[in-house]
Design a protein around this motif. Structure first.
Motif, short mmCIF file in Angstrom:
data_model
loop_
_atom_site.label_atom_id
_atom_site.label_comp_id
_atom_site.label_asym_id
_atom_site.label_seq_id
_atom_site.Cartn_x
_atom_site.Cartn_y
_atom_site.Cartn_z
N HIS A 63 0.45 -1.19 -0.03
CA HIS A 63 0.20 -0.09 0.39
C HIS A 63 0.68 1.17 0.04
O HIS A 63 0.03 2.06 0.80
N GLU A 64 1.94 1.77 -0.55
CA GLU A 64 3.29 2.41 -0.49
C GLU A 64 2.53 2.90 -2.35
O GLU A 64 2.49 1.86 -3.15
N TRP A 65 3.01 4.25 -3.07
CA TRP A 65 2.36 4.34 -4.15
C TRP A 65 3.84 4.97 -4.29
O TRP A 65 4.57 5.62 -3.48
N ILE A 92 1.77 6.74 1.24
CA ILE A 92 0.80 6.06 1.62
C ILE A 92 -0.45 6.04 0.86
O ILE A 92 -0.64 6.84 0.54
N THR A 93 -0.64 4.79 0.44
CA THR A 93 -2.22 5.05 -0.78
C THR A 93 -3.31 5.20 0.21
O THR A 93 -3.43 5.38 1.43
N ASP A 94 -4.51 5.73 -0.12
CA ASP A 94 -5.93 6.34 0.23
C ASP A 94 -6.23 5.18 0.95
O ASP A 94 -6.39 4.81 2.19
N PHE A 95 -5.77 4.05 0.51
CA PHE A 95 -6.93 2.72 0.94
C PHE A 95 -5.65 2.72 2.34
O PHE A 95 -6.47 2.45 3.56
N ALA A 96 -4.58 2.47 2.37
CA ALA A 96 -3.79 2.37 3.98
C ALA A 96 -3.63 3.47 4.81
O ALA A 96 -3.94 3.56 6.02
N GLN A 97 -4.25 5.28 4.95
CA GLN A 97 -4.53 5.39 5.78
C GLN A 97 -6.35 5.40 5.65
O GLN A 97 -5.65 5.60 7.72
N ASP A 98 -6.80 5.21 5.08
CA ASP A 98 -8.23 4.58 5.88
C ASP A 98 -7.81 3.40 6.78
O ASP A 98 -9.05 4.04 7.59
N GLU A 99 -7.26 2.15 6.56
CA GLU A 99 -7.16 1.42 7.38
C GLU A 99 -6.63 2.06 8.76
O GLU A 99 -6.57 0.73 9.72
N LEU A 100 -5.58 2.81 8.78
CA LEU A 100 -4.94 3.27 10.11
C LEU A 100 -5.39 4.08 10.41
O LEU A 100 -5.23 3.95 11.97
N VAL A 146 8.12 5.40 9.13
CA VAL A 146 6.95 4.91 10.82
C VAL A 146 5.91 5.91 10.84
O VAL A 146 6.03 6.68 10.68
N VAL A 147 4.54 4.79 10.10
CA VAL A 147 3.72 6.01 10.36
C VAL A 147 2.57 5.45 11.43
O VAL A 147 2.06 4.11 11.54
N ILE A 187 -1.74 13.28 5.61
CA ILE A 187 -1.71 12.06 5.50
C ILE A 187 -3.62 11.06 5.45
O ILE A 187 -3.17 11.20 4.19
N ASN A 188 -3.96 11.71 6.43
CA ASN A 188 -5.34 11.25 5.87
C ASN A 188 -6.24 12.36 4.76
O ASN A 188 -6.82 11.56 4.13
N GLU A 189 -5.61 12.88 5.06
CA GLU A 189 -6.56 14.79 4.81
C GLU A 189 -6.33 14.58 2.88
O GLU A 189 -7.28 14.47 1.99
N ASP A 190 -5.01 14.08 2.34
CA ASP A 190 -4.76 14.24 1.36
C ASP A 190 -3.12 13.06 1.03
O ASP A 190 -1.88 14.07 0.78
N PRO A 191 -4.01 12.11 0.93
CA PRO A 191 -2.60 10.70 0.41
C PRO A 191 -1.70 11.50 -0.28
O PRO A 191 -0.48 10.72 -0.50
N TYR A 192 -1.93 11.84 -1.70
CA TYR A 192 -1.64 11.78 -2.33
C TYR A 192 -1.10 13.00 -2.96
O TYR A 192 -0.59 13.32 -4.50
N GLY A 193 -1.41 14.44 -2.35
CA GLY A 193 -0.73 15.44 -2.40
C GLY A 193 0.04 15.95 -1.27
O GLY A 193 0.95 15.87 -0.90
N ASP A 194 -1.05 16.46 -0.36
CA ASP A 194 0.16 17.04 1.04
C ASP A 194 0.51 16.32 2.18
O ASP A 194 1.28 15.73 2.46
N GLY A 195 0.48 15.23 1.56
CA GLY A 195 0.86 13.81 2.29
C GLY A 195 1.86 13.23 2.08
O GLY A 195 1.73 11.95 2.29
N TRP A 196 2.34 13.06 1.18
CA TRP A 196 3.55 12.63 0.39
C TRP A 196 4.17 13.04 1.33
O TRP A 196 4.40 13.70 2.50
N LEU A 197 5.32 11.45 1.25
CA LEU A 197 6.66 11.27 2.50
C LEU A 197 7.51 11.36 1.89
O LEU A 197 8.64 12.16 3.45
N ILE A 198 8.14 10.94 1.00
CA ILE A 198 9.89 10.83 0.57
C ILE A 198 9.79 11.84 -0.77
O ILE A 198 8.13 10.90 -1.47
N GLU A 199 10.49 12.19 -0.90
CA GLU A 199 11.40 12.40 -2.47
C GLU A 199 12.38 10.62 -2.95
O GLU A 199 13.40 11.52 -2.28
N LEU A 200 12.43 10.61 -3.81
CA LEU A 200 14.42 9.73 -3.88
C LEU A 200 14.29 9.81 -5.36
O LEU A 200 14.03 10.77 -6.40
N GLU A 201 15.71 10.10 -5.58
CA GLU A 201 16.37 9.89 -6.80
C GLU A 201 17.42 9.08 -6.91
O GLU A 201 17.18 8.51 -6.29
N GLY A 202 17.45 9.27 -8.19
CA GLY A 202 18.43 7.47 -8.66
C GLY A 202 17.77 6.96 -8.94
O GLY A 202 18.46 5.23 -8.59
#
Length: 127
Positions: free
Chosen positions: A15-17, A29-37, A60-61, A92-107
């Motif tokens: 359940h990560e995106w 984490i996905t909308d499904f994951a935040q709802d379950e938590l 950890v969330v 994360i609960n309010e906007d899991p795909y927008g303001d609730g993002w966790l990290i950014e990866l490079e490479g």
């Protein structure tokens, strides 16, 4: 119940995106994951510069119901962490795909994204 599953993202069975385009890739984490938590009250994230291997636990969330590890969908180096979550983990609960993002990866290896679930496959998993 139907959950939001944006079509421009890739997903993991845990359940990560991850964004499918861009120089750096946002992860959350996905909308499904935040709802379950339930109501999220605390987030622990890695330091910028941390190198992560696909499937590795990177944070950890914590919600009022549970503490859940989060796993990185693909290998990469942490380019940014969402500092706003320290004061507003509920984003994360309010906007899991927008303001609730966790990290950014490079490479990130483009080919690694092909091994992740597309939106249709992820939706089937959460039904």
């Amino acid at each position: 119940m139907s959950f939001d599953v944006p079509t421009d993202l890739r997903y993991t069975e845990s359940h990560e995106w991850i964004e499918a385009t861009g120089e750096t890739r946002r992860v959350g984490i996905t909308d499904f994951a935040q709802d379950e938590l339930g109501d999220i009250v605390f987030v622990e994230l890695p330091a910028v510069g941390t190198e992560l291997e696909a499937g590795e636990e990177y944070g950890v969330v914590e919600s009022i119901k549970a503490v859940s590890d989060v796993y990185v969908p693909v290998s990469g180096t942490v380019a940014a962490v969402n500092e706003e979550l320290a004061d507003a983990p509920e984003s994360i609960n309010e906007d899991p795909y927008g303001d609730g993002w966790l990290i950014e990866l490079e490479g990130v290896d483009e080919a690694a994204l092909d091994g992740l679930l597309g939106p249709d496959a992820y939706e089937e998993q959460t039904e």
